[in-house]
Write a protein that holds these residues in place. Structure first.
Motif, mmCIF file in Angstrom:
data_model
loop_
_atom_site.group_PDB
_atom_site.id
_atom_site.type_symbol
_atom_site.label_atom_id
_atom_site.label_comp_id
_atom_site.label_asym_id
_atom_site.label_seq_id
_atom_site.Cartn_x
_atom_site.Cartn_y
_atom_site.Cartn_z
ATOM 1 N N TYR A 30 -4.553 0.134 2.149
ATOM 2 C CA TYR A 30 -4.881 0.561 0.780
ATOM 3 C C TYR A 30 -6.079 1.511 0.802
ATOM 4 C CZ TYR A 30 -1.870 -2.715 -1.841
ATOM 5 O OH TYR A 30 -0.800 -3.371 -2.407
ATOM 6 N N PRO A 36 0.808 -1.238 0.000
ATOM 7 C CA PRO A 36 0.000 0.000 0.000
ATOM 8 C C PRO A 36 0.830 1.271 0.000
ATOM 9 C CG PRO A 36 -0.011 -1.040 2.167
ATOM 10 C CD PRO A 36 0.619 -2.027 1.228
ATOM 11 N N TYR A 80 -6.048 5.198 -0.678
ATOM 12 C CA TYR A 80 -6.625 5.402 -2.010
ATOM 13 C C TYR A 80 -8.156 5.458 -2.028
ATOM 14 C CZ TYR A 80 -1.900 4.438 -3.648
ATOM 15 O OH TYR A 80 -0.548 4.490 -3.865
ATOM 16 N N VAL A 94 -7.392 -5.208 -5.434
ATOM 17 C CA VAL A 94 -6.813 -5.817 -4.242
ATOM 18 C C VAL A 94 -7.701 -6.984 -3.812
ATOM 19 C CG1 VAL A 94 -6.026 -5.405 -1.881
ATOM 20 C CG2 VAL A 94 -5.941 -3.548 -3.563
ATOM 21 N N VAL A 128 -9.918 1.835 -4.546
ATOM 22 C CA VAL A 128 -9.596 0.449 -4.225
ATOM 23 C C VAL A 128 -10.809 -0.432 -4.520
ATOM 24 C CG1 VAL A 128 -8.969 -1.180 -2.398
ATOM 25 C CG2 VAL A 128 -7.946 1.115 -2.451
#
Length: 290
Positions: free
Chosen positions: A49, A17, A53, A39, A57
């Motif tokens: 993550y 990440p 983001y 992911v 994600v």
């Protein structure tokens, strides 16, 4: 230019990440379109993550994807990118996309390899919107499954390299796949999945291309934690490459490559790999072939 809204860049990532190099590289190199990080739900760093983001994600059910994926073995481990590759087609449909590109998470550079006069030339690229849009338009116009960017290693030797003579399309397809949701690719093999796929699916008649006009550059395998590093360290490149030998033994074999530090790698005999179909107008009137 603003990137088309029916396209997105999918970065397939696991356990990194804080080190998704490709994300920043895409933005720095002129890509303005949507980016999603793909992911799996078994990633222990999933929340990291999400914190970094947010809505970019996208999480998929890895075990469920494994139920319908040909791994080429009966091992319990699911620690490879194979399942994410196949999940991308379903994810793209759910997002309402028609096209997408699958990318690894460790790219730090994109380059042109030919100038406007089609001469060999290595120059850094800052117009990825144009490149990706052109690849989509080519995909739309041709009866093919995908088109990929070449890798920097394909041009070892510089101007003396065989690919430096002219812009070409090669039948190998690795690492970065521009895809259409209506032309799904069934990736296979727990390790060496991209090579397994272009060899096995190529044998079945699927056409997969790489353009030598543009290259991507990535960190050396096993240099960073996360991604496929653990799988490669556990199995080694012999096992990785042997998946392809197992799946198409008449086309693939093991060789050693490198100079100072040699390692096992696959080699593909293209004469034994994909069909060679002649146009009907090349047939002799009497039906003879010699």
């Amino acid at each position: 230019m603003i990137m088309r809204d029916d396209f997105a860049a999918f970065i397939l990532t696991h356990g990194r990440p804080d080190n998704v190099k490709t994300y920043d590289t895409l933005r720095h190199r002129g890509y303005t379109g949507a980016i999603y990080l793909i992911v799996d739900d078994q990633d222990e760093s999933l929340e990291d993550y999400r914190a970094r983001y947010g809505a970019e994600v996208i999480v998929f059910d890895k075990a469920k994807e494994a139920e319908t994926t040909d791994r080429g073995d009966n091992f319990e481990s699911l620690g490879t990118v194979l399942f994410a590759r196949n999940a991308c087609f379903k994810i793209a449909r759910q997002l309402g996309l028609q096209y997408f590109i699958e990318l690894d998470d460790d790219y730090n550079l994109f380059r042109y390899r030919f100038d406007s006069q089609y001469r060999y030339w290595a120059k850094q690229l800052y117009q990825l919107d144009i490149v990706f849009d052109s690849m989509v338009e080519f995909l739309k116009s041709a009866p093919i499954a995908t088109i990929c960017l070449a890798q920097a290693g394909d041009f070892i030797g510089g101007s003396q390299n065989k690919y430096a003579k002219a812009i070409t399309l090669t039948r190998k397809a690795m690492n970065s796949f521009v895809c259409d949701v209506d032309r799904p690719i069934d990736f296979l093999g727990r390790l060496n999945d991209d090579v397994n796929t272009y060899v096995v699916r190529g044998r079945e008649g699927l056409v997969m291309f790489t353009t030598t006009q543009v290259t991507l550059n990535q960190a050396p395998t096993q240099q960073y934690g996360g991604g496929l590093t653990e799988a490669y360290l556990e199995a080694g490149t012999y096992v990785k490459s042997f998946y392809t030998v197992m799946m198409h033994p008449s086309a693939a074999r093991l060789v050693t490559m490198g100079w100072q530090y040699r390692r096992i790698h696959h080699a593909i005999d293209w004469n034994n790999t994909v069909p060679k179909i002649l146009r009907e107008d090349t047939r002799r009137p009497d039906g003879q072939t010699d």
